[in-house]
Design a protein around this motif. Structure first.
Motif, PDB file in Angstrom:
ATOM      1  N   PRO A 126     -17.370  -2.356  19.504  1.00  0.00           N
ATOM      2  CA  PRO A 126     -18.464  -1.839  18.672  1.00  0.00           C
ATOM      3  C   PRO A 126     -18.758  -2.713  17.454  1.00  0.00           C
ATOM      4  CG  PRO A 126     -16.887  -0.095  19.215  1.00  0.00           C
ATOM      5  CD  PRO A 126     -16.247  -1.398  19.579  1.00  0.00           C
ATOM      6  N   HIS A 127     -17.825  -3.595  17.115  1.00  0.00           N
ATOM      7  CA  HIS A 127     -17.950  -4.391  15.899  1.00  0.00           C
ATOM      8  C   HIS A 127     -17.921  -5.898  16.164  1.00  0.00           C
ATOM      9  CE1 HIS A 127     -17.116  -0.667  13.630  1.00  0.00           C
ATOM     10  NE2 HIS A 127     -16.220  -0.442  14.562  1.00  0.00           N
ATOM     11  N   LEU A 128     -17.901  -6.294  17.440  1.00  0.00           N
ATOM     12  CA  LEU A 128     -17.577  -7.674  17.785  1.00  0.00           C
ATOM     13  C   LEU A 128     -18.686  -8.651  17.411  1.00  0.00           C
ATOM     14  CD1 LEU A 128     -15.421  -9.449  19.096  1.00  0.00           C
ATOM     15  CD2 LEU A 128     -16.467  -8.988  21.311  1.00  0.00           C
ATOM     16  N   GLY A 129     -18.306  -9.679  16.616  1.00  0.00           N
ATOM     17  CA  GLY A 129     -19.233 -10.746  16.277  1.00  0.00           C
ATOM     18  C   GLY A 129     -19.168 -11.872  17.298  1.00  0.00           C
ATOM     19  N   TYR A 130     -17.994 -12.491  17.435  1.00  0.00           N
ATOM     20  CA  TYR A 130     -17.789 -13.489  18.477  1.00  0.00           C
ATOM     21  C   TYR A 130     -16.315 -13.583  18.805  1.00  0.00           C
ATOM     22  CZ  TYR A 130     -16.737 -16.996  14.742  1.00  0.00           C
ATOM     23  OH  TYR A 130     -16.220 -17.699  13.677  1.00  0.00           O
ATOM     24  N   VAL A 131     -15.975 -14.435  19.767  1.00  0.00           N
ATOM     25  CA  VAL A 131     -14.621 -14.517  20.309  1.00  0.00           C
ATOM     26  C   VAL A 131     -14.100 -15.935  20.161  1.00  0.00           C
ATOM     27  CG1 VAL A 131     -13.186 -14.209  22.366  1.00  0.00           C
ATOM     28  CG2 VAL A 131     -15.147 -12.695  21.977  1.00  0.00           C
ATOM     29  N   GLN A 132     -12.897 -16.079  19.612  1.00  0.00           N
ATOM     30  CA  GLN A 132     -12.221 -17.373  19.552  1.00  0.00           C
ATOM     31  C   GLN A 132     -11.278 -17.490  20.743  1.00  0.00           C
ATOM     32  OE1 GLN A 132     -10.192 -17.593  15.794  1.00  0.00           O
ATOM     33  NE2 GLN A 132     -11.911 -18.576  14.769  1.00  0.00           N
ATOM     34  N   VAL A 133     -11.469 -18.551  21.533  1.00  0.00           N
ATOM     35  CA  VAL A 133     -10.586 -18.814  22.669  1.00  0.00           C
ATOM     36  C   VAL A 133      -9.700 -20.011  22.339  1.00  0.00           C
ATOM     37  CG1 VAL A 133     -12.162 -17.827  24.354  1.00  0.00           C
ATOM     38  CG2 VAL A 133     -12.325 -20.261  23.807  1.00  0.00           C
ATOM     39  N   LYS A 134      -8.566 -20.070  22.998  1.00  0.00           N
ATOM     40  CA  LYS A 134      -7.632 -21.195  22.839  1.00  0.00           C
ATOM     41  C   LYS A 134      -6.600 -21.064  23.943  1.00  0.00           C
ATOM     42  CE  LYS A 134      -6.904 -19.673  18.747  1.00  0.00           C
ATOM     43  NZ  LYS A 134      -6.499 -19.423  17.340  1.00  0.00           N
ATOM     44  N   ASP A 135      -5.642 -21.990  23.998  1.00  0.00           N
ATOM     45  CA  ASP A 135      -4.553 -21.882  24.959  1.00  0.00           C
ATOM     46  C   ASP A 135      -3.290 -22.478  24.368  1.00  0.00           C
ATOM     47  OD1 ASP A 135      -3.607 -20.821  27.303  1.00  0.00           O
ATOM     48  OD2 ASP A 135      -4.983 -21.936  28.592  1.00  0.00           O
ATOM     49  N   ILE A 136      -2.150 -21.907  24.770  1.00  0.00           N
ATOM     50  CA  ILE A 136      -0.833 -22.307  24.261  1.00  0.00           C
ATOM     51  C   ILE A 136       0.180 -22.249  25.399  1.00  0.00           C
ATOM     52  CG2 ILE A 136      -1.256 -21.580  21.878  1.00  0.00           C
ATOM     53  CD1 ILE A 136       0.233 -18.960  22.540  1.00  0.00           C
ATOM     54  N   ALA A 137       1.325 -22.894  25.173  1.00  0.00           N
ATOM     55  CA  ALA A 137       2.355 -22.935  26.215  1.00  0.00           C
ATOM     56  C   ALA A 137       3.134 -21.625  26.305  1.00  0.00           C
ATOM     57  CB  ALA A 137       3.316 -24.092  25.955  1.00  0.00           C
ATOM     58  N   SER A 138       3.403 -20.995  25.152  1.00  0.00           N
ATOM     59  CA  SER A 138       4.211 -19.775  25.139  1.00  0.00           C
ATOM     60  C   SER A 138       4.109 -19.129  23.771  1.00  0.00           C
ATOM     61  CB  SER A 138       5.686 -20.096  25.439  1.00  0.00           C
ATOM     62  OG  SER A 138       6.256 -20.827  24.364  1.00  0.00           O
ATOM     63  N   ALA A 139       4.677 -17.937  23.656  1.00  0.00           N
ATOM     64  CA  ALA A 139       4.703 -17.265  22.357  1.00  0.00           C
ATOM     65  C   ALA A 139       5.527 -18.039  21.349  1.00  0.00           C
ATOM     66  CB  ALA A 139       5.258 -15.851  22.523  1.00  0.00           C
ATOM     67  N   GLU A 140       6.496 -18.810  21.842  1.00  0.00           N
ATOM     68  CA  GLU A 140       7.352 -19.596  20.951  1.00  0.00           C
ATOM     69  C   GLU A 140       6.760 -20.956  20.621  1.00  0.00           C
ATOM     70  OE1 GLU A 140       9.099 -16.380  22.736  1.00  0.00           O
ATOM     71  OE2 GLU A 140       8.505 -18.161  23.897  1.00  0.00           O
ATOM     72  N   ASP A 141       5.906 -21.470  21.481  1.00  0.00           N
ATOM     73  CA  ASP A 141       5.287 -22.786  21.280  1.00  0.00           C
ATOM     74  C   ASP A 141       3.770 -22.620  21.291  1.00  0.00           C
ATOM     75  OD1 ASP A 141       4.472 -25.387  21.153  1.00  0.00           O
ATOM     76  OD2 ASP A 141       5.374 -26.018  23.048  1.00  0.00           O
TER      77      ASP A 141
END
Length: 266
Positions: free
Chosen positions: A188-203
């Motif tokens: 209901p409040h969404l302006g835009y979305v930031q996408v990205k990618d990572i190897a893991s929660a630790e890295d």
């Protein structure tokens, strides 16, 4: 959906070069990191602001957002935080950007209720300035309020159309929230979305989109299923990870990956 990238991925790069990258690699817009170490920040003179806006217009590239660093839930006096937000709003207005980005920035010294109330009070005040300037304030899912449910505790208190949400898909995932849950909370409040990618929660070193473990396909599928037609912005955090691969080399394959996800979800 339209595609953008953040200048966080090309620290300090002159605007002319940023525009060349956007044009050459098929992006529709750019999220401008607003910081003194960048070409665009709140200290720009009026003539400099006019020049930046003209450069983007001539190139046919949109300025998606002015990404600031105001911490709306942080302890302290309201005045300094509100003044910082007002400066970001004025910069966005002068550049023709529809949004500014702010962080929650709550402290462990606060109770969640105190942080929520502080952020809502400041955002409610700043919303009046935002309405006058025709710019929307977006609270990013980040730090103390990293999930959609966390952000909604603040946004629900504010209740003003000029204050919305910026969905950073990494932080909601790190917070243990599924994409469907994040979308349901934020939509209901969404302006835009930031996408990205990572190897893991630790890295969390940034990777080329599609080479990590973030549920990007699920996020795009949910957005498409609900006929959301806003912006996907690739926030490649090169500024914080100097050993990460240079973003310019990744922009075309990153755009291609997002295009595949969009086609698959159509």
């Amino acid at each position: 959906m339209k595609l953008a990238f953040s200048t966080l991925g090309v620290p300090g790069l002159p605007m002319a070069d940023v525009l060349r990258l956007a044009t050459a690699h098929g992006y529709h817009g750019v999220e401008l990191r607003a910081h003194p170490e960048e070409p665009v920040h709140t200290g720009l003179a009026p003539a400099e602001r006019t020049e930046v806006a003209a450069e983007f217009k001539e190139a046919g590239i949109e300025i998606l957002s002015v990404a600031g660093y105001s911490k709306v839930a942080a302890p302290g006096e309201d005045e300094a935080v509100i003044a910082e937000i007002r400066a970001l709003l004025a910069l966005a207005r002068d550049l023709g950007a529809p949004y500014i980005r702010v962080f929650p920035g709550g402290s462990p010294d606060q109770t969640p209720e105190e942080a929520d109330a502080t952020a809502a009070r400041r955002l409610g005040t700043a919303a009046e300035y935002a309405a006058d300037l025709g710019v929307r304030i977006l609270l990013e899912t980040h730090d103390s309020h990293r999930t959609g449910a966390d952000a909604m505790r603040i946004l629900g208190l504010v209740g003003h159309r000029q204050v919305g949400a910026l969905w950073d898909v990494m932080h909601t995932w790190l917070g243990g929230e599924q994409p469907a849950e994040s979308y349901a909370a934020l939509s209901p409040h969404l302006g835009y979305v930031q996408v990205k990618d990572i190897a893991s929660a630790e890295d969390t070193t940034p990777l080329l989109l599609g080479e990590g473990i973030l549920p990007l396909a699920d996020c795009v599928e949910i957005l498409s299923r609900h006929s959301w037609d806003g912006w996907l912005c690739w926030e490649y955090e090169k500024r914080w990870y100097e050993k990460a691969a240079p973003l310019p080399d990744l922009l075309t394959p990153g755009r291609a990956h997002l295009s595949r996800l969009l086609n698959d979800s159509a």
